[in-house]
Write a protein that holds these residues in place. Structure first.
Motif, PDB file in Angstrom:
ATOM      1  N   PRO A  14      16.027  35.566  82.913  1.00 16.04           N
ATOM      2  CA  PRO A  14      17.575  35.280  83.192  1.00 16.04           C
ATOM      3  C   PRO A  14      18.476  35.516  82.079  1.00 16.04           C
ATOM      4  N   GLY A  15      18.120  35.418  80.801  1.00 19.61           N
ATOM      5  CA  GLY A  15      19.094  35.950  79.708  1.00 19.61           C
ATOM      6  C   GLY A  15      19.380  37.316  79.995  1.00 19.61           C
ATOM      7  N   GLY A  16      18.271  38.204  80.439  1.00 24.01           N
ATOM      8  CA  GLY A  16      18.511  39.584  80.394  1.00 24.01           C
ATOM      9  C   GLY A  16      19.336  39.993  81.594  1.00 24.01           C
ATOM     10  N   VAL A  33      15.635  47.107  79.723  1.00 25.80           N
ATOM     11  CA  VAL A  33      14.196  47.458  79.507  1.00 25.80           C
ATOM     12  C   VAL A  33      13.485  46.431  79.455  1.00 25.80           C
ATOM     13  N   ASP A  34      12.416  46.370  80.419  1.00 28.41           N
ATOM     14  CA  ASP A  34      11.600  45.229  80.684  1.00 28.41           C
ATOM     15  C   ASP A  34       9.967  45.413  80.659  1.00 28.41           C
ATOM     16  N   SER A  35       9.126  44.566  80.080  1.00 31.19           N
ATOM     17  CA  SER A  35       7.837  45.001  80.003  1.00 31.19           C
ATOM     18  C   SER A  35       7.014  44.187  80.832  1.00 31.19           C
ATOM     19  N   ALA A  41       9.317  35.885  82.326  1.00 24.78           N
ATOM     20  CA  ALA A  41       8.524  34.680  82.771  1.00 24.78           C
ATOM     21  C   ALA A  41       9.087  33.477  83.608  1.00 24.78           C
ATOM     22  N   CYS A  42      10.350  33.362  83.636  1.00 21.29           N
ATOM     23  CA  CYS A  42      11.005  32.230  84.231  1.00 21.29           C
ATOM     24  C   CYS A  42      10.566  32.630  85.562  1.00 21.29           C
ATOM     25  N   VAL A  43      10.695  33.835  86.431  1.00 21.01           N
ATOM     26  CA  VAL A  43      10.179  34.094  87.758  1.00 21.01           C
ATOM     27  C   VAL A  43       8.895  34.277  88.104  1.00 21.01           C
ATOM     28  N   SER A  50       6.236  26.829  88.991  1.00 22.32           N
ATOM     29  CA  SER A  50       5.919  25.691  88.633  1.00 22.32           C
ATOM     30  C   SER A  50       6.556  24.619  89.845  1.00 22.32           C
ATOM     31  N   LYS A  51       7.652  25.259  89.910  1.00 18.92           N
ATOM     32  CA  LYS A  51       8.584  24.074  90.699  1.00 18.92           C
ATOM     33  C   LYS A  51       8.102  24.586  92.186  1.00 18.92           C
ATOM     34  N   THR A  52       7.466  25.717  92.613  1.00 19.78           N
ATOM     35  CA  THR A  52       7.197  25.883  93.850  1.00 19.78           C
ATOM     36  C   THR A  52       5.658  24.947  93.928  1.00 19.78           C
ATOM     37  N   THR A 131       8.111  48.415  76.639  1.00 14.95           N
ATOM     38  CA  THR A 131       8.443  47.690  75.597  1.00 14.95           C
ATOM     39  C   THR A 131       9.539  48.288  74.856  1.00 14.95           C
ATOM     40  N   GLY A 132      10.784  47.460  74.434  1.00 18.94           N
ATOM     41  CA  GLY A 132      11.571  48.150  73.796  1.00 18.94           C
ATOM     42  C   GLY A 132      11.654  47.362  72.217  1.00 18.94           C
ATOM     43  N   ALA A 133      12.380  48.244  71.449  1.00 22.17           N
ATOM     44  CA  ALA A 133      12.677  47.716  70.141  1.00 22.17           C
ATOM     45  C   ALA A 133      13.943  48.403  69.703  1.00 22.17           C
ATOM     46  N   GLY A 320      18.834  33.383  75.374  1.00 21.40           N
ATOM     47  CA  GLY A 320      17.596  32.869  76.018  1.00 21.40           C
ATOM     48  C   GLY A 320      16.591  32.060  74.958  1.00 21.40           C
ATOM     49  N   ASP A 321      15.439  32.164  75.532  1.00 22.46           N
ATOM     50  CA  ASP A 321      14.207  31.444  74.695  1.00 22.46           C
ATOM     51  C   ASP A 321      13.961  31.862  73.316  1.00 22.46           C
ATOM     52  N   CYS A 322      14.210  33.386  73.219  1.00 20.28           N
ATOM     53  CA  CYS A 322      13.939  34.051  71.962  1.00 20.28           C
ATOM     54  C   CYS A 322      15.028  33.567  70.918  1.00 20.28           C
ATOM     55  N   LEU A 328      16.284  26.738  78.489  1.00 21.44           N
ATOM     56  CA  LEU A 328      16.196  26.403  79.827  1.00 21.44           C
ATOM     57  C   LEU A 328      16.800  28.009  80.490  1.00 21.44           C
ATOM     58  N   ALA A 329      16.152  28.000  81.750  1.00 19.33           N
ATOM     59  CA  ALA A 329      16.765  29.292  82.447  1.00 19.33           C
ATOM     60  C   ALA A 329      18.465  29.469  82.580  1.00 19.33           C
ATOM     61  N   SER A 330      18.846  28.256  82.772  1.00 12.55           N
ATOM     62  CA  SER A 330      20.413  27.957  82.916  1.00 12.55           C
ATOM     63  C   SER A 330      20.934  28.470  81.529  1.00 12.55           C
TER      64      SER A 330
HETATM   65  C1  LIG Z   1       6.147  25.801  82.770  1.00 13.76           C
HETATM   66  C2  LIG Z   1       7.524  25.993  82.636  1.00 13.76           C
HETATM   67  C3  LIG Z   1       8.266  25.676  83.520  1.00 13.76           C
HETATM   68  C4  LIG Z   1       9.841  25.863  83.192  1.00 13.76           C
HETATM   69  N1  LIG Z   1      10.822  25.329  84.432  1.00 13.76           N
HETATM   70  C5  LIG Z   1      12.020  25.365  83.838  1.00 13.76           C
HETATM   71  C6  LIG Z   1      12.956  24.811  84.913  1.00 13.76           C
HETATM   72  O1  LIG Z   1      12.390  24.221  85.910  1.00 13.76           O
HETATM   73  N2  LIG Z   1      14.157  25.097  84.787  1.00 13.76           N
HETATM   74  C7  LIG Z   1      14.542  25.594  83.743  1.00 13.76           C
HETATM   75  O2  LIG Z   1      16.094  25.943  83.526  1.00 13.76           O
HETATM   76  N3  LIG Z   1      13.850  26.409  82.911  1.00 13.76           N
HETATM   77  C8  LIG Z   1      12.510  26.160  83.067  1.00 13.76           C
HETATM   78  N4  LIG Z   1      11.593  26.613  82.097  1.00 13.76           N
HETATM   79  C9  LIG Z   1      12.115  27.364  80.967  1.00 13.76           C
HETATM   80  C10 LIG Z   1      12.615  28.829  81.370  1.00 13.76           C
HETATM   81  O3  LIG Z   1      11.375  29.500  82.171  1.00 13.76           O
HETATM   82  C11 LIG Z   1      13.050  29.870  80.117  1.00 13.76           C
HETATM   83  O4  LIG Z   1      14.099  29.146  79.587  1.00 13.76           O
HETATM   84  C12 LIG Z   1      13.629  31.164  80.711  1.00 13.76           C
HETATM   85  O5  LIG Z   1      12.317  31.711  81.248  1.00 13.76           O
HETATM   86  C13 LIG Z   1      14.261  31.880  79.580  1.00 13.76           C
HETATM   87  O6  LIG Z   1      14.626  33.085  80.043  1.00 13.76           O
HETATM   88  P1  LIG Z   1      14.866  34.351  78.937  1.00 13.76           P
HETATM   89  O7  LIG Z   1      15.379  35.479  79.649  1.00 13.76           O
HETATM   90  O8  LIG Z   1      15.097  33.978  77.710  1.00 13.76           O
HETATM   91  O9  LIG Z   1      12.989  34.928  78.785  1.00 13.76           O
HETATM   92  P2  LIG Z   1      12.020  35.193  79.967  1.00 13.76           P
HETATM   93  O10 LIG Z   1      12.289  34.670  81.267  1.00 13.76           O
HETATM   94  O11 LIG Z   1      10.879  35.030  79.243  1.00 13.76           O
HETATM   95  O12 LIG Z   1      11.995  36.496  80.216  1.00 13.76           O
HETATM   96  C14 LIG Z   1      11.814  37.474  79.041  1.00 13.76           C
HETATM   97  C15 LIG Z   1      11.395  38.908  79.634  1.00 13.76           C
HETATM   98  O13 LIG Z   1      11.383  39.970  78.301  1.00 13.76           O
HETATM   99  C16 LIG Z   1      10.228  40.490  78.435  1.00 13.76           C
HETATM  100  N5  LIG Z   1      10.081  41.357  77.044  1.00 13.76           N
HETATM  101  C17 LIG Z   1       9.440  40.505  75.906  1.00 13.76           C
HETATM  102  N6  LIG Z   1       9.471  41.325  74.997  1.00 13.76           N
HETATM  103  C18 LIG Z   1       9.835  42.624  75.271  1.00 13.76           C
HETATM  104  C19 LIG Z   1      10.025  43.890  74.809  1.00 13.76           C
HETATM  105  N7  LIG Z   1       9.672  44.079  73.495  1.00 13.76           N
HETATM  106  N8  LIG Z   1      10.675  44.908  75.583  1.00 13.76           N
HETATM  107  C20 LIG Z   1      10.703  44.893  76.807  1.00 13.76           C
HETATM  108  N9  LIG Z   1      10.580  43.545  77.515  1.00 13.76           N
HETATM  109  C21 LIG Z   1      10.074  42.484  76.895  1.00 13.76           C
HETATM  110  C22 LIG Z   1       9.205  39.766  79.161  1.00 13.76           C
HETATM  111  O14 LIG Z   1       8.034  40.446  79.746  1.00 13.76           O
HETATM  112  C23 LIG Z   1       9.996  39.249  80.109  1.00 13.76           C
HETATM  113  O15 LIG Z   1       9.833  39.626  81.383  1.00 13.76           O
HETATM  114  C24 LIG Z   1      10.282  26.602  82.297  1.00 13.76           C
HETATM  115  C25 LIG Z   1       9.288  27.001  81.356  1.00 13.76           C
HETATM  116  C26 LIG Z   1       8.092  26.684  81.328  1.00 13.76           C
HETATM  117  C27 LIG Z   1       7.022  27.516  80.253  1.00 13.76           C
END
Ligand SMILES: Cc1cc2nc3c(=O)[nH]c(=O)nc-3n(C[C@H](O)[C@H](O)[C@H](O)COP(=O)(O)OP(=O)(O)OC[C@H]3O[C@@H](n4cnc5c(N)ncnc54)[C@H](O)[C@@H]3O)c2cc1C
Length: 475
Positions: A14-16, A33-35, A41-43, A50-52, A131-133, A320-322, A328-330
């Motif tokens: 969702p961040g990307g 760029v996505d690996s 991981a969100c989806v 988990s919500k399903t 995998t991007g860098a 996002g999470d990094c 949170l996804a939002s």
């Molecule tokens: C069990 C669980 C339940 C959750 N439930 C909720 C919820 O109900 N509501 C909510 O708001 N949040 C929830 N979250 C949190 C939410 O999933 C995260 O906050 C969200 O996924 C963050 O999005 P993101 O884009 O930062 O990262 P991610 O969703 O983790 O996506 C990152 C992507 O980057 C890719 N990637 C990583 N490194 C590289 C690289 N070097 N090159 C290319 N691609 C790369 C990964 O493969 C992945 O596809 C939950 C988390 C967990 C663990």
């Protein structure tokens, strides 16, 4: 920034992907760029699966109240004996078909990921699997190729933390990403960690029919949440037969014959068929060329950003999470959008964490927005507080539940709503009223004058606002 700015986004969660949509809308040339698969991981492994799963566990929990609501098992009146039309009565008589449940979870995640891919394609976003860098200033490397970028967004997410003495094996010792390939429901599930993820899975599996033991290192479950809300949920857990081990820190966990054994630091051992480790997340920030780009990671390995998602390196944003900002996804999505608006020269409102609505999907759910009780008690925020139990709400009585409450915080002087907590089934939907009030600076008088349906749970929100109204002072 010129209209055809070149944007490269590392990570398709969702961040990307939300950032990619904004940038494409603004006329930029965008590559994601996505690996791991679009949607991140969100989806694919976390939020959506988990919500399903919880949709099914909620249904099972609802069946528990069926007998009290006048539903019993047996053929419907008038239906022939061979019709096969049967009504389930109580979770004891309903059984979960685990392979079917898990297949549904995986299928839904795949379909959601495909929707994200279709949406990006429709907006003209290029997607590269790999995998991007970062590779020097204004460039990203993927699969040996170098892509020029005026702006880079790092949105690589996080992964479950592992304990040195408890290495997951995807069969019995599991992370939250390894649940959906199991051939069956865990008979006796030990959940290590009582934060949001641990509490959600403990709640879900208890309702699905597993015997759950929740190992919590703290005095109570959900130690970082509203204490009243956490107490309600912990009471419900115990009443439903869950074993909650408070002040019990897990030291290690290992396979033990056909099951697992978890050793606690105080010398006790807990045995079960499976163990789920939910002890936090670690950021995916290694091997991205960040240090070489002049970025210093924090002590947890997270990528520091400001409120418009800028990192320390010019032209490099992160979302996002990094970044470790409210995982949170939002929030990830908003950070990504803000990065693009800022990078492409649009007017932008910096991220406001105080307005983020969040839900813990236990049964009942806990939804929160705005100031917390803790902030009020510590003097950090000045507010009047009212808490109304839902046990007295007419709709709650009709629906057969009594665990939960609504709580509102309002500024003493102006009556402005500062936040709230809702503990109820579907609290995630009810919190929007409070979110709107916080965002729009509404007062308790304005909420009190708003019509709520009778009977409804939201009626308790307007009643809480009425209780917070201050009498007009005499001239
Ligand atoms: C069990 C669980 C339940 C959750 N439930 C909720 C919820 O109900 N509501 C909510 O708001 N949040 C929830 N979250 C949190 C939410 O999933 C995260 O906050 C969200 O996924 C963050 O999005 P993101 O884009 O930062 O990262 P991610 O969703 O983790 O996506 C990152 C992507 O980057 C890719 N990637 C990583 N490194 C590289 C690289 N070097 N090159 C290319 N691609 C790369 C990964 O493969 C992945 O596809 C939950 C988390 C967990 C663990």
């Amino acid at each position: 920034m010129e209209p055809h700015a070149r944007i490269v986004i590392i990570g398709g969660g969702p961040g990307g992907y939300e950032a990619a949509l904004v940038a494409a809308q603004l006329g930029a040339e965008v590559t994601v760029v996505d690996s791991g698969g679009l949607g991140g991981a969100c989806v694919l492994t976390d939020c959506v699966p988990s919500k399903t799963l919880i949709a099914t566990s909620d249904m099972m929990a609802a069946l528990d109240t069926a007998p009290a609501l006048g539903i019993r098992s047996g053929p419907r009146p008038g239906s022939g004996s061979g019709s096969g039309s049967r009504v389930r009565s109580g979770a004891a008589l309903a059984a979960v078909d685990a392979p079917r449940l898990y297949a549904r979870v995986r299928e839904l995640a795949r379909a959601q990921s495909a929707d994200v891919a279709a949406r990006l394609a429709a907006e003209g976003v290029e997607v590269r699997r790999g995998t991007g860098a970062l590779a020097g200033p204004r460039a990203v490397e993927v699969g040996g190729a170098r892509i020029h970028a005026d702006i880079v967004l790092v949105a690589t997410g996080a992964r479950p933390r592992e304990l040195p003495g408890a290495v997951p094996d995807a069969e019995r010792l599991l992370t939250c990403r390894q649940l959906y390939d199991l051939p069956e429901l865990p008979r006796e599930l030990i959940v290590v960690g009582s934060g949001v993820t641990g509490a959600e899975f403990a709640s879900a599996y208890q309702a699905l029919g597993s015997q759950v033991t929740l190992v919590s290192s703290r005095e109570r479950v959900l130690p970082h949440e509203d204490a009243d809300a956490a107490m309600v949920v912990e009471d419900v857990f115990r009443r439903r037969g869950m074993t909650v081990l408070s002040r019990s820190r897990a030291a290690s966990a290992k396979r033990d014959g056909d099951g697992v054994s978890v050793s606690l630091e105080d010398g006790r051992t807990v045995r079960g068929s499976h163990c789920l480790l939910t002890v936090g997340m670690v950021p995916n920030t290694r091997g991205l060329g960040l240090e070489e780009a002049g970025i210093t990671l924090d002590s947890g390995g997270f990528l520091p950003v400001d409120r418009v998602s800028r990192t320390q390196a010019p032209g490099v944003y992160a979302a996002g999470d990094c970044t470790g900002v409210m995982m949170l996804a939002s929030v990830a999505a908003m950070q990504g959008r803000i990065a693009m608006w800022h990078g492409l020269g649009e007017a932008v409102q910096p991220l406001r964490l105080s307005h983020v609505a969040a839900t813990i999907f236990t049964e009942p759910e806990i939804a929160t927005v705005g100031v917390s009780q803790q902030a009020v008690e510590s003097g950090e925020a000045e507010a009047l507080v009212v808490k109304l139990p839902l046990a007295t709400n007419a709709r709650a009585k009709m629906q057969g539940f009594r665990d939960g409450f609504v709580k509102l915080f309002a500024r003493r002087s102006s009556g402005m709503v500062l936040g709230g907590v809702v503990v109820a089934p579907r609290a995630s939907e009810l919190i929007l009223g409070v979110s709107l009030a916080v965002e729009q600076h509404l007062t308790v008088d304005e909420i009190a004058h708003t019509f709520a349906v009778y009977p409804s749970l939201s009626g308790s929100l307007t009643e809480a606002a009425r209780r917070l109204m201050q009498p007009a002072e005499d001239e």
